[in-house]
Design an enzyme around this catalytic site. Structure first.
Site, PDB file in Angstrom:
ATOM      1  N   ASP A  38      63.318  51.232  61.723  1.00  0.00           N
ATOM      2  CA  ASP A  38      63.267  51.452  62.988  1.00  0.00           C
ATOM      3  C   ASP A  38      64.278  52.459  63.668  1.00  0.00           C
ATOM      4  O   ASP A  38      65.030  53.191  62.906  1.00  0.00           O
ATOM      5  CB  ASP A  38      63.921  50.009  63.479  1.00  0.00           C
ATOM      6  N   TYR A  63      70.472  46.759  52.429  1.00  0.00           N
ATOM      7  CA  TYR A  63      70.730  46.681  53.781  1.00  0.00           C
ATOM      8  C   TYR A  63      72.358  46.559  54.073  1.00  0.00           C
ATOM      9  O   TYR A  63      72.474  45.438  53.525  1.00  0.00           O
ATOM     10  CB  TYR A  63      69.696  45.882  54.860  1.00  0.00           C
ATOM     11  N   TYR A 123      60.986  41.838  57.313  1.00  0.00           N
ATOM     12  CA  TYR A 123      61.564  42.113  58.615  1.00  0.00           C
ATOM     13  C   TYR A 123      62.852  41.641  58.652  1.00  0.00           C
ATOM     14  O   TYR A 123      63.271  40.391  58.884  1.00  0.00           O
ATOM     15  CB  TYR A 123      60.583  41.427  60.125  1.00  0.00           C
TER      16      TYR A 123
END
Length: 287
Positions: free
Chosen positions: A89, A155, A230
């Protein structure tokens, strides 16, 4: 200087492919040109567009533009296509060893190009925002290869909670893989099929963080997630569209306020080896 093997005579409809990796160090940089959804950047329609105020884009620049401006000047072309091995993103940083990309340069007029000098110039111009690594010549076949490969990712997430946190529940997030089911998030529903997706996530680090300026509790996670997960919705749950979610497990509605990609992993979450030295031109022709 390694240059593209050619007779030096420009060829109509020629294409050159350059591969590398990028590290995105800021939270305001899309991967590709972010055209305004209303006017599509059209020279005439954008003049009266209220959404982009006539700019034609919703961001000042992009990874594609910052890389393409330098390569385009070197190859003497203004046209290029940017192919990434996935994308993050706009507000997500891409750290670690970076994300693989291929730039397809269309109708170049110059082939005597020093890619090491181009790499240095891109990094000089964009210090603190963007870094590119390992620019080298590649083949058209690499575009399909990097797009078809599936990679888990690691992440770092800074998460803000709506209620006080139980430190034991936060610590208990660390453990074996968690199988989750995700419905298509609302933010991508306009371009993704509405369906349930089975994915896995694995929390490898979870600890309380410094509260936000207004005193709202926060915690930090390091998460490994399957290709296509997601992650923001895996944390928030988005009203039950992801089950179970991190919010459920800590017992408080939670929102990811910062997200960084730390590493691109193998499909099952294994660490990938350090990228090899750039291949010589033509190395993929026998694949």
């Amino acid at each position: 200087m390694q240059s593209f093997p050619t007779s030096g005579v420009p060829t109509p409809n020629a294409k050159v492919f350059v591969e590398g990796r990028y590290r995105k160090l800021t939270r305001d940089l899309p991967q590709t040109v972010f055209f305004c959804p209303d006017c599509k950047g059209h020279p005439r329609r954008r003049k009266g567009c209220e959404r982009c105020e006539g700019f034609g884009k919703l961001s000042r620049d992009s990874v594609q533009e910052l890389v393409g401006w330098v390569l385009g000047a070197a190859f003497k072309t203004r046209k290029n296509k940017f192919h990434g091995a996935g994308r993050e993103d706009v507000n997500v940083r891409m750290l670690g060893e970076g994300r693989t990309f291929v730039v397809e340069l269309l109708n170049p007029k110059c082939f005597e190009v020093d890619l090491a000098a181009c790499e240095a110039e891109i990094n000089r111009r964009n210090e603190g925002r963007l870094e590119v690594l390992g620019l080298h010549w590649t083949e058209k076949t690499r575009v399909a290869q990097i797009k078809e490969e599936q990679h888990a990712k690691e992440y770092r997430a800074l998460v803000r909670a709506a209620a006080p946190l139980d430190p034991a529940k936060v610590a208990a997030l660390v453990g074996p893989r968690l199988e989750i089911v995700q419905k298509t998030p609302s933010r991508v529903a306009h371009r993704r099929a509405d369906m349930d997706r089975q994915r896995w996530i694995e929390v490898t680090k979870a600890e309380l963080a410094t509260p936000a300026e207004d005193g709202t509790p926060q915690f930090e996670l390091v998460v490994r997630a399957q290709h296509g997960t997601y992650v923001k919705e895996a944390i928030s749950g988005e009203g039950g569209s992801t089950r179970p979610s991190i919010s459920e497990l800590v017992g408080s509605a939670s929102e990811c306020v910062e997200l960084d990609v730390l590493a691109i992993l193998g499909s099952e979450g294994e660490a990938k080896p350090t990228p090899p030295p750039p291949p010589s031109f033509g190395a993929f022709l026998d694949d």
